[in-house]
Design a protein around this motif. Structure first.
Motif, PDB file in Angstrom:
ATOM      1  N   LEU A  23      14.245  37.786  47.023  1.00 41.64           N
ATOM      2  CA  LEU A  23      15.182  38.483  46.141  1.00 41.64           C
ATOM      3  C   LEU A  23      16.635  38.284  46.555  1.00 41.64           C
ATOM      4  O   LEU A  23      17.527  38.267  45.709  1.00 41.64           O
ATOM      5  N   ALA A  24      16.866  38.164  47.844  1.00 42.76           N
ATOM      6  CA  ALA A  24      18.251  38.016  48.318  1.00 42.76           C
ATOM      7  C   ALA A  24      18.932  36.814  47.671  1.00 42.76           C
ATOM      8  O   ALA A  24      20.077  36.895  47.217  1.00 42.76           O
ATOM      9  N   SER A  25      18.224  35.677  47.626  1.00 42.15           N
ATOM     10  CA  SER A  25      18.810  34.485  46.998  1.00 42.15           C
ATOM     11  C   SER A  25      18.610  34.492  45.486  1.00 42.15           C
ATOM     12  O   SER A  25      19.454  34.032  44.732  1.00 42.15           O
ATOM     13  N   GLY A  26      17.485  35.052  45.037  1.00 40.89           N
ATOM     14  CA  GLY A  26      17.206  35.094  43.603  1.00 40.89           C
ATOM     15  C   GLY A  26      18.207  35.915  42.827  1.00 40.89           C
ATOM     16  O   GLY A  26      18.474  35.652  41.656  1.00 40.89           O
ATOM     17  N   ALA A  27      18.786  36.939  43.496  1.00 40.37           N
ATOM     18  CA  ALA A  27      19.728  37.844  42.824  1.00 40.37           C
ATOM     19  C   ALA A  27      21.171  37.403  42.945  1.00 40.37           C
ATOM     20  O   ALA A  27      22.071  38.146  42.527  1.00 40.37           O
ATOM     21  N   ARG A  28      21.434  36.238  43.498  1.00 39.09           N
ATOM     22  CA  ARG A  28      22.820  35.755  43.583  1.00 39.09           C
ATOM     23  C   ARG A  28      23.432  35.656  42.196  1.00 39.09           C
ATOM     24  O   ARG A  28      22.844  35.112  41.275  1.00 39.09           O
ATOM     25  N   ASP A  86      22.176  47.516  33.670  1.00 36.59           N
ATOM     26  CA  ASP A  86      22.131  46.733  32.446  1.00 36.59           C
ATOM     27  C   ASP A  86      20.723  46.227  32.155  1.00 36.59           C
ATOM     28  O   ASP A  86      20.364  46.012  30.996  1.00 36.59           O
ATOM     29  N   ALA A  87      19.932  45.992  33.215  1.00 36.55           N
ATOM     30  CA  ALA A  87      18.593  45.434  33.030  1.00 36.55           C
ATOM     31  C   ALA A  87      17.715  45.778  34.226  1.00 36.55           C
ATOM     32  O   ALA A  87      18.211  46.069  35.319  1.00 36.55           O
ATOM     33  N   ILE A  88      16.405  45.732  34.005  1.00 36.34           N
ATOM     34  CA  ILE A  88      15.417  45.952  35.066  1.00 36.34           C
ATOM     35  C   ILE A  88      14.463  44.767  35.073  1.00 36.34           C
ATOM     36  O   ILE A  88      13.884  44.410  34.037  1.00 36.34           O
ATOM     37  N   TYR A  89      14.295  44.153  36.249  1.00 36.86           N
ATOM     38  CA  TYR A  89      13.406  43.003  36.407  1.00 36.86           C
ATOM     39  C   TYR A  89      12.078  43.500  36.958  1.00 36.86           C
ATOM     40  O   TYR A  89      11.987  43.952  38.095  1.00 36.86           O
ATOM     41  N   VAL A  90      11.040  43.440  36.134  1.00 36.37           N
ATOM     42  CA  VAL A  90       9.694  43.815  36.556  1.00 36.37           C
ATOM     43  C   VAL A  90       8.991  42.558  37.050  1.00 36.37           C
ATOM     44  O   VAL A  90       8.830  41.592  36.292  1.00 36.37           O
ATOM     45  N   ILE A  91       8.576  42.555  38.315  1.00 41.49           N
ATOM     46  CA  ILE A  91       7.913  41.375  38.876  1.00 41.49           C
ATOM     47  C   ILE A  91       6.698  41.789  39.700  1.00 41.49           C
ATOM     48  O   ILE A  91       6.641  42.889  40.257  1.00 41.49           O
ATOM     49  N   ASN A  92       5.742  40.889  39.781  1.00 46.59           N
ATOM     50  CA  ASN A  92       4.581  41.084  40.639  1.00 46.59           C
ATOM     51  C   ASN A  92       4.949  40.788  42.093  1.00 46.59           C
ATOM     52  O   ASN A  92       5.842  39.963  42.351  1.00 46.59           O
ATOM     53  N   PRO A  93       4.242  41.384  43.048  1.00 51.23           N
ATOM     54  CA  PRO A  93       4.556  41.123  44.460  1.00 51.23           C
ATOM     55  C   PRO A  93       4.191  39.721  44.925  1.00 51.23           C
ATOM     56  O   PRO A  93       4.644  39.290  45.993  1.00 51.23           O
ATOM     57  N   ASP A  94       3.401  38.995  44.135  1.00 47.44           N
ATOM     58  CA  ASP A  94       3.056  37.623  44.512  1.00 47.44           C
ATOM     59  C   ASP A  94       3.960  36.609  43.822  1.00 47.44           C
ATOM     60  O   ASP A  94       3.583  35.451  43.644  1.00 47.44           O
ATOM     61  N   CYS A  95       5.150  37.046  43.441  1.00 50.67           N
ATOM     62  CA  CYS A  95       6.156  36.149  42.868  1.00 50.67           C
ATOM     63  C   CYS A  95       7.210  35.792  43.904  1.00 50.67           C
ATOM     64  O   CYS A  95       7.507  36.595  44.802  1.00 50.67           O
ATOM     65  N   ARG A  96       7.781  34.610  43.773  1.00 52.22           N
ATOM     66  CA  ARG A  96       8.868  34.149  44.631  1.00 52.22           C
ATOM     67  C   ARG A  96       9.982  33.626  43.731  1.00 52.22           C
ATOM     68  O   ARG A  96       9.763  32.725  42.926  1.00 52.22           O
ATOM     69  N   LEU A  97      11.181  34.182  43.883  1.00 53.78           N
ATOM     70  CA  LEU A  97      12.288  33.814  43.011  1.00 53.78           C
ATOM     71  C   LEU A  97      13.045  32.616  43.564  1.00 53.78           C
ATOM     72  O   LEU A  97      13.353  32.563  44.757  1.00 53.78           O
ATOM     73  N   ALA A  98      13.366  31.669  42.696  1.00 53.99           N
ATOM     74  CA  ALA A  98      14.251  30.573  43.081  1.00 53.99           C
ATOM     75  C   ALA A  98      15.677  31.108  43.181  1.00 53.99           C
ATOM     76  O   ALA A  98      16.022  32.141  42.599  1.00 53.99           O
ATOM     77  N   SER A  99      16.513  30.413  43.934  1.00 50.24           N
ATOM     78  CA  SER A  99      17.889  30.857  44.150  1.00 50.24           C
ATOM     79  C   SER A  99      18.639  31.000  42.823  1.00 50.24           C
ATOM     80  O   SER A  99      18.618  30.097  41.982  1.00 50.24           O
ATOM     81  N   GLY A 100      19.289  32.146  42.644  1.00 52.98           N
ATOM     82  CA  GLY A 100      20.083  32.386  41.451  1.00 52.98           C
ATOM     83  C   GLY A 100      19.296  32.502  40.162  1.00 52.98           C
ATOM     84  O   GLY A 100      19.866  32.392  39.074  1.00 52.98           O
ATOM     85  N   SER A 101      17.988  32.765  40.273  1.00 53.03           N
ATOM     86  CA  SER A 101      17.142  32.690  39.077  1.00 53.03           C
ATOM     87  C   SER A 101      17.265  33.890  38.151  1.00 53.03           C
ATOM     88  O   SER A 101      16.815  33.832  37.003  1.00 53.03           O
ATOM     89  N   ILE A 102      17.870  34.991  38.609  1.00 53.48           N
ATOM     90  CA  ILE A 102      18.025  36.144  37.712  1.00 53.48           C
ATOM     91  C   ILE A 102      19.179  35.939  36.731  1.00 53.48           C
ATOM     92  O   ILE A 102      19.129  36.400  35.593  1.00 53.48           O
ATOM     93  N   VAL A 103      20.217  35.222  37.150  1.00 49.71           N
ATOM     94  CA  VAL A 103      21.408  35.041  36.310  1.00 49.71           C
ATOM     95  C   VAL A 103      21.092  34.459  34.936  1.00 49.71           C
ATOM     96  O   VAL A 103      21.558  34.993  33.913  1.00 49.71           O
TER      97      VAL A 103
END
Length: 299
Positions: A23-28, A86-103
């Protein structure tokens, strides 16, 4: 944008830390306001794992029972102040976010009428994990029963599950998508209300997306956002596969009525019966569950 994350856990300690670390990198590029871990009475140390990730604004919730996916999402959303988001990201615990993927998902929701944004989902080996769906119909259920869901999904718009890789190359609206990763706009959440807790597991995301569409909110797919999803239990666990099938029929009947629901049920029963005769263990469980008077899956 100000984004919070809700993660539902159930005996997920072995995968949760990897999700949180990503999440640290995914939320950039967005303001990560909170990360809610809503636990369905796990027998492992899920919440201990969550609490030791000190560099994230983690909130832990213990539901005290295995209340189901929708109930845990609702509890997680209730723990947040929607006025600050503004938004809520619902994710499963077996997910891995790529860097900056929420933007890219957050940018999608800035367009009026888009209420749900979903990413390009991949397996751990990097291959496409089909996650997009067309609207369920009797016609599609019959075609999938005859030729199989994978082939039907590759031939135009015949199947409900979108399996043609080319359709994942461009953004666009879809009827619904897997609930493993969904960015939900706060205005939509306020308008359509909580997730339907009568679906313990499976079809709750279908119901949510279709209900949102009823109110004019699109589910939008954005391939610029990438997420890895380990997943796969419903493809190997007969009891979970049966629950998935039973809930599909339950939802269709609820939305379309008795007559269309009966036709859909027979089409699904035909398909599962054919696959059961071919020796598929999970289809045998699904077929048996569909024949039970209560409509309940096998234990």
């Amino acid at each position: 944008m100000r984004v919070a994350v809700v993660i539902v856990t159930y005996n997920s300690a072995d995968v949760l830390e990897g999700c949180l670390r990503s999440l640290a990198s995914g939320a950039r590029g967005v303001e990560l306001a909170a990360v809610v871990v809503a636990d369905n009475a796990s027998a492992d140390d899920c919440l201990t794992v969550a609490k030791r990730v000190a560099d994230l604004p983690v909130i832990t919730l213990q539901l005290g029972r295995n209340a189901g996916y929708a109930a845990a999402i609702n509890a997680g959303v209730d723990a947040l102040d929607l006025d600050e988001l503004d938004a809520i990201y619902v994710i499963n615990p077996d997910c891995r976010l790529a860097s900056g993927s929420i933007v890219p998902l957050a940018e999608c929701l800035k367009t009026p009428g888009r209420g749900i944004a979903v990413p390009y989902m991949v397996n751990p080996d990097g291959s496409l994990q089909p996650s997009l769906r067309r609207r369920p119909s009797v016609r599609r259920a019959v075609i999938e029963a005859v030729i199989g869901g994978d082939l039907a999904g590759r031939l135009g718009r015949l199947g409900e599950l979108v399996t043609n890789p080319r359709e994942y190359e461009r953004p666009g609206p879809f009827a619904w998508a897997t609930g493993a990763a969904m960015l939900l706009s706060v205005p939509m959440i306020r308008e359509i209300g909580p997730w339907d807790e009568s679906f313990f597991l499976y079809s709750e995301e279908t119901e949510y997306c279709l209900r949102a569409a009823d109110r004019g909110w699109l589910t939008w797919y954005e391939p610029a956002s990438v997420i890895e999803h380990i997943g796969g239990d419903s493809g190997t666990n007969p009891a979970l596969a049966a629950l998935l099938i039973v809930n599909k029929v339950k939802l269709f009947r609820r939305r379309r009525g008795r007559l269309a629901g009966a036709a859909y049920y027979l089409a699904v029963l035909l398909g599962e019966g054919a696959r059961a005769l071919a020796g598929r263990k999970i289809s045998k469980a699904s077929f048996a569950a569909l024949l039970r008077p209560s409509g309940a899956p096998l234990p």
